[in-house]
Motif scaffolding. Structure first.
Motif, PDB file in Angstrom:
ATOM      1  N   ASN A  43      38.248  40.649  53.698  1.00  0.00           N
ATOM      2  CA  ASN A  43      37.141  40.724  52.747  1.00  0.00           C
ATOM      3  C   ASN A  43      37.153  42.000  51.922  1.00  0.00           C
ATOM      4  OD1 ASN A  43      36.643  42.308  54.950  1.00  0.00           O
ATOM      5  ND2 ASN A  43      34.430  41.942  54.981  1.00  0.00           N
ATOM      6  N   LEU A  44      38.158  42.853  52.086  1.00  0.00           N
ATOM      7  CA  LEU A  44      38.251  44.091  51.327  1.00  0.00           C
ATOM      8  C   LEU A  44      39.600  44.149  50.626  1.00  0.00           C
ATOM      9  CD1 LEU A  44      36.741  46.724  53.807  1.00  0.00           C
ATOM     10  CD2 LEU A  44      35.605  45.627  51.870  1.00  0.00           C
ATOM     11  N   SER A  45      39.557  44.546  49.357  1.00  0.00           N
ATOM     12  CA  SER A  45      40.786  44.675  48.582  1.00  0.00           C
ATOM     13  C   SER A  45      41.222  46.132  48.564  1.00  0.00           C
ATOM     14  CB  SER A  45      40.564  44.180  47.146  1.00  0.00           C
ATOM     15  OG  SER A  45      41.713  44.390  46.375  1.00  0.00           O
ATOM     16  N   THR A  46      42.429  46.376  49.021  1.00  0.00           N
ATOM     17  CA  THR A  46      42.979  47.740  49.049  1.00  0.00           C
ATOM     18  C   THR A  46      44.260  47.845  48.241  1.00  0.00           C
ATOM     19  OG1 THR A  46      44.186  47.215  51.083  1.00  0.00           O
ATOM     20  CG2 THR A  46      41.990  48.206  51.320  1.00  0.00           C
ATOM     21  N   SER A  47      44.487  46.883  47.335  1.00  0.00           N
ATOM     22  CA  SER A  47      45.747  46.867  46.591  1.00  0.00           C
ATOM     23  C   SER A  47      45.864  48.051  45.647  1.00  0.00           C
ATOM     24  CB  SER A  47      45.870  45.554  45.807  1.00  0.00           C
ATOM     25  OG  SER A  47      44.793  45.431  44.888  1.00  0.00           O
ATOM     26  N   ASP A  48      44.733  48.553  45.146  1.00  0.00           N
ATOM     27  CA  ASP A  48      44.796  49.667  44.212  1.00  0.00           C
ATOM     28  C   ASP A  48      45.031  51.008  44.893  1.00  0.00           C
ATOM     29  OD1 ASP A  48      44.405  47.937  42.134  1.00  0.00           O
ATOM     30  OD2 ASP A  48      42.241  48.235  42.036  1.00  0.00           O
ATOM     31  N   GLU A  49      45.097  51.028  46.205  1.00  0.00           N
ATOM     32  CA  GLU A  49      45.280  52.274  46.935  1.00  0.00           C
ATOM     33  C   GLU A  49      46.722  52.515  47.364  1.00  0.00           C
ATOM     34  OE1 GLU A  49      42.586  52.308  50.188  1.00  0.00           O
ATOM     35  OE2 GLU A  49      40.818  51.943  48.961  1.00  0.00           O
ATOM     36  N   VAL A  50      47.623  51.625  47.010  1.00  0.00           N
ATOM     37  CA  VAL A  50      49.019  51.795  47.389  1.00  0.00           C
ATOM     38  C   VAL A  50      49.647  52.890  46.528  1.00  0.00           C
ATOM     39  CG1 VAL A  50      49.889  50.050  45.790  1.00  0.00           C
ATOM     40  CG2 VAL A  50      51.169  50.567  47.864  1.00  0.00           C
ATOM     41  N   LEU A  51      50.560  53.643  47.123  1.00  0.00           N
ATOM     42  CA  LEU A  51      51.216  54.761  46.444  1.00  0.00           C
ATOM     43  C   LEU A  51      52.663  54.388  46.162  1.00  0.00           C
ATOM     44  CD1 LEU A  51      51.139  57.719  45.474  1.00  0.00           C
ATOM     45  CD2 LEU A  51      51.792  58.392  47.805  1.00  0.00           C
ATOM     46  N   TYR A  52      53.069  54.444  44.885  1.00  0.00           N
ATOM     47  CA  TYR A  52      54.438  54.128  44.495  1.00  0.00           C
ATOM     48  C   TYR A  52      55.356  55.338  44.718  1.00  0.00           C
ATOM     49  CZ  TYR A  52      52.147  50.314  41.903  1.00  0.00           C
ATOM     50  OH  TYR A  52      51.400  49.234  41.553  1.00  0.00           O
ATOM     51  N   ASP A  53      56.617  55.035  44.909  1.00  0.00           N
ATOM     52  CA  ASP A  53      57.682  56.051  44.909  1.00  0.00           C
ATOM     53  C   ASP A  53      57.347  57.214  45.842  1.00  0.00           C
ATOM     54  OD1 ASP A  53      60.072  57.209  44.207  1.00  0.00           O
ATOM     55  OD2 ASP A  53      59.322  58.099  42.352  1.00  0.00           O
ATOM     56  N   PHE A 103      50.112  40.148  39.120  1.00  0.00           N
ATOM     57  CA  PHE A 103      50.073  41.604  39.071  1.00  0.00           C
ATOM     58  C   PHE A 103      49.055  42.110  40.079  1.00  0.00           C
ATOM     59  CE2 PHE A 103      51.711  40.467  34.919  1.00  0.00           C
ATOM     60  CZ  PHE A 103      52.698  41.404  34.705  1.00  0.00           C
ATOM     61  N   SER A 104      49.437  43.148  40.786  1.00  0.00           N
ATOM     62  CA  SER A 104      48.538  43.756  41.757  1.00  0.00           C
ATOM     63  C   SER A 104      48.949  45.202  41.950  1.00  0.00           C
ATOM     64  CB  SER A 104      48.584  43.003  43.090  1.00  0.00           C
ATOM     65  OG  SER A 104      47.641  43.529  43.995  1.00  0.00           O
ATOM     66  N   GLY A 105      47.993  45.989  42.469  1.00  0.00           N
ATOM     67  CA  GLY A 105      48.276  47.396  42.664  1.00  0.00           C
ATOM     68  C   GLY A 105      47.912  48.206  41.444  1.00  0.00           C
ATOM     69  N   PRO A 106      47.925  49.523  41.561  1.00  0.00           N
ATOM     70  CA  PRO A 106      47.578  50.378  40.421  1.00  0.00           C
ATOM     71  C   PRO A 106      48.637  50.327  39.326  1.00  0.00           C
ATOM     72  CG  PRO A 106      48.397  51.698  42.242  1.00  0.00           C
ATOM     73  CD  PRO A 106      48.271  50.299  42.763  1.00  0.00           C
ATOM     74  N   ILE A 107      48.207  50.578  38.094  1.00  0.00           N
ATOM     75  CA  ILE A 107      49.108  50.681  36.946  1.00  0.00           C
ATOM     76  C   ILE A 107      49.056  52.118  36.460  1.00  0.00           C
ATOM     77  CG2 ILE A 107      49.657  49.852  34.636  1.00  0.00           C
ATOM     78  CD1 ILE A 107      48.360  47.219  35.312  1.00  0.00           C
ATOM     79  N   ASN A 108      50.143  52.831  36.639  1.00  0.00           N
ATOM     80  CA  ASN A 108      50.219  54.244  36.282  1.00  0.00           C
ATOM     81  C   ASN A 108      51.075  54.395  35.037  1.00  0.00           C
ATOM     82  OD1 ASN A 108      48.815  54.703  38.695  1.00  0.00           O
ATOM     83  ND2 ASN A 108      50.733  54.923  39.847  1.00  0.00           N
ATOM     84  N   VAL A 109      50.514  55.053  34.016  1.00  0.00           N
ATOM     85  CA  VAL A 109      51.212  55.248  32.748  1.00  0.00           C
ATOM     86  C   VAL A 109      51.468  56.730  32.544  1.00  0.00           C
ATOM     87  CG1 VAL A 109      51.167  54.884  30.258  1.00  0.00           C
ATOM     88  CG2 VAL A 109      50.124  53.201  31.775  1.00  0.00           C
ATOM     89  N   THR A 110      52.719  57.066  32.240  1.00  0.00           N
ATOM     90  CA  THR A 110      53.090  58.432  31.872  1.00  0.00           C
ATOM     91  C   THR A 110      53.611  58.418  30.438  1.00  0.00           C
ATOM     92  OG1 THR A 110      55.374  58.274  32.644  1.00  0.00           O
ATOM     93  CG2 THR A 110      53.709  58.854  34.276  1.00  0.00           C
ATOM     94  N   SER A 111      54.049  59.552  29.978  1.00  0.00           N
ATOM     95  CA  SER A 111      54.537  59.636  28.602  1.00  0.00           C
ATOM     96  C   SER A 111      55.851  58.905  28.400  1.00  0.00           C
ATOM     97  CB  SER A 111      54.695  61.108  28.198  1.00  0.00           C
ATOM     98  OG  SER A 111      55.610  61.757  29.078  1.00  0.00           O
ATOM     99  N   SER A 112      56.584  58.613  29.474  1.00  0.00           N
ATOM    100  CA  SER A 112      57.908  57.993  29.322  1.00  0.00           C
ATOM    101  C   SER A 112      58.074  56.678  30.075  1.00  0.00           C
ATOM    102  CB  SER A 112      59.004  58.964  29.793  1.00  0.00           C
ATOM    103  OG  SER A 112      58.768  59.370  31.132  1.00  0.00           O
ATOM    104  N   TYR A 113      57.193  56.354  30.996  1.00  0.00           N
ATOM    105  CA  TYR A 113      57.345  55.108  31.740  1.00  0.00           C
ATOM    106  C   TYR A 113      55.996  54.652  32.272  1.00  0.00           C
ATOM    107  CZ  TYR A 113      57.214  58.147  35.864  1.00  0.00           C
ATOM    108  OH  TYR A 113      56.851  59.071  36.814  1.00  0.00           O
TER     109      TYR A 113
END
Length: 1075
Positions: free
Chosen positions: A954-964, A608-618
């Motif tokens: 040496n820098l992690s930028t996985s959490d900065e990716v934008l989905y959809d 698992f990598s990248g941000p985890i975004n939770v909404t009311s339906s998905y």
């Protein structure tokens, strides 16, 4: 004339009785055509089966049971045929007593008796003239003799025609008397026997899967002394007919069971007029074909040989090309066209095993068919050393004159092997080599497949973009990732229990319930995504592709949609829908927290990598390089809604939404995936159809992609299990298409010709809908449509998944049927019977497409189909089908031009994208071909230039990716939500460079004034009436659109000006440039 004589024969032989009606007589004619052994094939099949069971026959090639082979026996060594011979009875005789009244038969028998010896008696020589016809007439000629037994009525009919006639007769019999349980026995709809037999045409340009054109000026006739495998019957048929029959015969031998039938559309059905042939002249060497309505004239063998040779040049033919042409003035007067009906079950075989090396006679015949360079001795795993031919070679030369055609990835299951065999046979036996051809031999319109597939390139010369090749492999990679994610969620959500069932250890994810199942919903998990996503480096998809300094900070593709189901439990809220929705959201939050904790601990969550975004339906997350969207399916929620005694409109709408999203979508996915598994070309046909719709700005939100998939599935719906492909399709008598191009053409034809207003389209790939259910569907359809056929969904598309069979159904306040809600019985509405146990209603076409969308799609499909048919018959550029014409763009009310920086793949533009196969630099600087599909995949991977970023080790930028990341799609959704009642919006979801707007006819109808509905209204300037004081103000709407799209659209062009001319501030000249 020939068919009339056959019917007369059946009457005179009393196979058709005088008291039979026309339908019975028609069925008997079909059955007689099927049962008659016209060429002794039944005897050959029986002999080959006996040889395989008891030993090696005379011309049987020894082979392993696991490998297929092509028969290489020569014409002189064929089995002694025992085909059926028909004799037209005279008024005084029948067929059994012909030898008593036929003088020719009596002469033959008397001659046999005079020359009878012990030797010819032991040789089983035919004693009667009928037996002689059965055994010694050419195997390519059906025999139907006149009463004198001296004239063959069927002498002009070829073997390929008769075989195809038998196949069509089998289909007709199946339609008339077979499988009545599917509802085809009554009614006048598209499933009725009369409609399928007589109203759905199957002409040459529709009935075959692939077409090949060969230039007549490239044909090299074999010399008379040459031991060629064709051209020996020139004295009997003449030049042109000999060429036609010879090509069909050789291709039939070479292709074997890879094809069901081969037919030729000649440029003229007459004989070559060789009187003007002169090998010494320039223009006089053109041999003209007579028109089809002229009689064939063939010189009689044994006549004046010298005169025959002078007039027809048969004896002086050499291997140099003899130029043939038609006397008709059209673009096709120099070509012959071959149609092939491919067997999808065996067309992918890449090995043809021949005879062993010690069998000299059969080996020589095998080598003469394939050529010594192609057929080589090979050793197989079973120890056999035999001649064999392989068809897995890759030729990718393109871009230079005379180069070979391009091979696409995965074309073996799509007819690619058949194409290579045809090309090899034509080059070897008919044109004298590819260097003498004016154009390469290939399937017509085959390059269309490059829009959804990549070019096959050897690994040693593949460029860095090869990661974007092979669409089937890309889909399977996503499915493998889905399987891994599914296993992770199910295993990590299960709790350990002791022998008494008590929980002794909580699950690693900390969920109160275990995940029982993970179900796929996304099109890319059923081979239906045009551009399937590839692993993104920021989501642990691997290293950077090639040597790119920057990678995209966004993911422009749709998230891969899946849903999770929890096991049965009493922990769910009871009879509280809102509480259940909150519980589903809490489950997603807990799942996200559990994954985050596992990632921090370094166990199990490393993928698992990248941000985890939770909404009311998905919930959106990244796993193995892909972007996933997870839904929660709670069956208890559906049961609660279904058990409501007096549900509100909101409850009814929620139930419909949840049922469609969680229940029917899973069934739809399973249905479409099964169709593709059985028919590999179905997925390609779906992608081509979606690509065509997108190029005409018909996106999936106005014509659902699920509807497109079901329409394609209807083309591939047959009786499954019929090995000779003779069963009728549910929507077409043409059988199942074996190539993506055939499937795409039939999609266009169905969309343009089907009467959706008066007939429901029932899609039943696996035969789950019986006759009673079809009758119920028709009844409910007629009730929904009304007497004027103008009500209900514009496209009434029904599949087995659209049946709602619960305890009961209700109607809402408007009288519409609401399925699945339990009220103790179906309340009658609009004349529906209250005892009806099930309700059939479209799931994906209930709202979309609208009638204006469907009519536009049908008109575009009609034009596209005609253009592609023209390309097949007379040639042309197929790329125009995937572009919007200038007149089509002018038919809209307004055009909104999108900022170019937001367009990822300009090649998909409907205004003129590059759809050609171009050259790209491979390894070592080698020029390799690149398809539009590969270019589009690379552009989508790179993303917009303004959002590309550098990646440091040496820098992690996985959490900065934008989905959809889909700004244009979100803008169009906003415009439709706000102004959907005023206008219809179109755009190309693959390259949204233009957003088209079309005013609805009801928008500018005058209305009475109402303070509550005064938005975007202005007073009527002409004549005031009590019920028409205001009208819609287009200026206000365009200004609002101008404001909402300010960050996406660079200018607006108004084509249909509806503004008030007296208003100086109108938007008639609205045009805004980007700042």
């Amino acid at each position: 004339m020939d068919l009339t004589l056959l019917v007369l024969y059946l009457y005179q032989t009393k196979k058709i009785g005088k008291r039979m009606d026309c339908v019975q007589a028609f069925v008997i004619v079909l059955k007689f055509i099927v049962d008659t052994d016209w060429f002794g094939d039944a005897h050959i099949s029986h002999s080959k089966d006996a040889a395989a069971a008891g030993g090696v026959g005379k011309d049987t090639i020894r082979h392993s049971k696991s490998e297929a082979y092509s028969s290489s026996s020569s014409e002189d060594d064929h089995y002694k045929l025992k085909k059926d011979v028909l004799i037209m009875p005279s008024s005084l005789t029948d067929q059994s007593s012909h030898r008593r009244f036929c003088h020719q038969a009596q002469l033959y028998e008397s001659n046999y008796k005079e020359n009878a010896t012990k030797e010819n008696e032991t040789d089983n020589a035919p004693k009667t003239l009928i037996e002689c016809y059965k055994q010694y007439t050419p195997s390519t000629t059906p025999i139907f003799l006149d009463p004198t037994m001296s004239y063959n009525y069927f002498g002009r009919l070829s073997k390929s025609f008769m075989k195809e006639l038998v196949q069509e007769a089998k289909k007709g019999l199946h339609c008339c008397v077979g499988d009545h349980d599917k509802g085809n026995e009554s009614g006048g709809g598209p499933n009725s026997p009369f409609h399928q037999l007589f109203l759905q045409h199957g002409r040459f340009w529709r009935r075959y899967d692939a077409y090949v054109k060969v230039s007549l000026k490239d044909i090299a006739f074999p010399s008379r002394s040459n031991s060629a495998i064709w051209g020996k019957d020139t004295h009997d048929y003449g030049l042109y007919e000999s060429l036609s029959r010879g090509m069909i015969h050789v291709l039939t031998r070479a292709l074997g069971d890879r094809v069901h039938s081969i037919r030729m559309l000649t440029t003229g059905n007459g004989e070559t007029d060789a009187a003007n042939y002169n090998s010494n002249g320039d223009d006089s060497d053109r041999v003209h074909l007579l028109d089809s309505d002229q009689r064939i004239t063939i010189p009689i063998r044994g006549g004046d040989v010298s005169n025959d040779e002078d007039d027809h040049n048969i004896a002086t033919m050499t291997s140099s090309p003899v130029r043939l042409t038609s006397s008709l003035d059209n673009n096709n007067n120099d070509i012959i066209i071959i149609g092939l009906k491919i067997d999808p079950e065996s067309c992918h075989r890449i090995v043809d095993r021949g005879p062993p090396a010690d069998d000299a006679l059969i080996s020589e015949s095998f080598l003469s068919l394939w050529g010594k360079d192609k057929a080589q001795l090979r050793r197989f795993k079973d120890g056999a050393i035999v001649h064999a031919v392989l068809w897995n070679d890759t030729n990718t030369s393109v871009g230079v004159e005379g180069a070979d055609v391009v091979k696409l990835d995965g074309d073996e299951k799509l007819g690619g092997v058949v194409e290579r065999i045809v090309r090899h046979i034509v080059n070897l036996h008919f044109t004298g080599g590819s260097d003498r051809q004016s154009s390469p031999t290939q399937f017509e319109l085959g390059d269309i497949l490059s829009l959804v597939e990549s070019v096959s390139i050897p690994k040693e010369s593949a460029p860095s973009s090869s990661v974007f090749t092979d669409s089937t492999k890309l889909h399977r990679n996503i499915m493998d990732a889905f399987t891994s994610l599914s296993n992770f969620l199910r295993q990590k959500s299960s709790s350990a229990r002791n022998e008494n069932g008590e929980e002794v250890r909580t699950n690693p994810l900390g969920l109160p319930l275990s995940i029982d199942n993970v179900e796929p919903l996304s099109p890319c998990l059923r081979y239906c995504e045009i551009f399937p996503p590839v692993p993104h480096p920021l989501l642990l998809g691997g290293g950077n592709v090639g040597r790119q300094d920057k990678i995209s900070g966004v993911i422009a593709s749709n998230p891969i949609l899946i849903q999770i189901r929890f096991g049965l439990s009493s922990k769910w809220p009871v009879n509280d829908v809102e509480a259940m929705g909150a519980a589903k959201c809490a489950m997603l939050v807990q799942l996200a927290n559990g994954i985050q904790k596992m990632k921090q601990k370094g166990g199990g969550g490393v993928d698992f990598s990248g941000p985890i975004n939770v909404t009311s339906s998905y919930m959106d997350l990244g796993y193995k390089g892909y972007s996933w969207r997870i839904l929660v399916r709670a069956d208890q929620e559906l049961k609660t809604l279904a058990s409501l005694r007096n549900p509100s409109k909101q409850d009814v709408a929620l139930y419909k939404t949840l049922s469609k999203r969680h229940v029917k979508s899973v069934k739809h996915h399973s249905t479409i995936h099964a169709v593709h598994t059985r028919h590999p070309s179905a997925g390609y046909a779906v992608r081509l159809a979606k690509r065509w719709l997108a190029s005409h700005m018909i996106s999936s939100d106005v014509l659902p992609s699920e509807a497109v998939e079901l329409i394609i599935a209807s083309l591939y719906s047959d009786g499954h299990g019929n090995e000779d492909n003779t069963k009728l399709s549910s929507s077409s008598p043409l059988g199942v298409p074996a190539t993506p191009i055939a499937g795409f053409l039939r999609f266009l034809h169905l969309l343009s010709t089907y009467d959706f207003a008066r007939e429901p389209l029932v899609v039943d790939p696996h035969g789950h809908i019986d006759a009673s259910e079809r009758s119920r569907i028709q009844t409910q359809f007629e009730s929904t449509r009304g007497q004027d056929f103008d009500k209900g969904p514009a496209m009434y598309l029904i599949s087995p998944n659209d049946r709602d069979n619960h305890d009961g159904d209700i109607n809402d306040d408007n009288g519409e049927v609401t399925v699945g809600m339990n009220t103790g019985g179906l309340i009658a509405g609009r004349g529906r019977p209250s005892q009806m146990a099930s309700v059939w209603a479209p799931t994906y076409t209930q709202i979309h497409p609208e009638r204006v969308i469907l009519s536009r799609a049908a008109a575009l499909a009609r034009q596209s189909y005609r253009h592609l048919m023209s390309c097949l018959s007379v040639g042309g550029d197929w790329k125009a089908v995937f572009r919007e014409s200038t007149s089509s763009l002018r038919s809209y009310s307004a055009l909104l031009r999108v900022d170019k920086s937001l367009i990822l793949d300009p090649n998909c533009s409907c205004a003129g994208g590059d759809l050609s196969i171009n050259q790209n630099k491979g390894k070592g600087g080698i020029e390799v071909p690149e398809s539009p599909f590969t270019r589009g995949m690379r552009q989508r991977y790179l993303g917009p230039k303004s959002l590309r970023r550098k990646v440091y080790k040496n820098l992690s930028t996985s959490d900065e990716v934008l989905y959809d990341w889909q700004p244009v799609e979100h803008l169009v959704a906003c415009l439709r939500q706000k102004f959907g009642s005023y206008a219809v919006f179109f755009y190309n979801n693959l390259a949204p460079d233009v957003i088209a707007m079309l005013w609805r006819p009801s928008t500018f109808v005058t209305q009475p004034f109402s303070a509550m509905n005064s938005n975007y209204k202005r007073p009527v300037m002409d004549e005031w009436q009590s019920d028409s004081l205001v009208v819609t103000n287009p200026d206000d709407i365009m200004r609002e659109i101008h404001h909402l799209s300010r960050n996406v659209v660079v200018d607006i062009l108004v084509l249909d000006d509806k503004s008030d001319k007296s208003n100086k501030n109108s938007t008639s000249s609205l045009k805004r440039k980007a700042a």
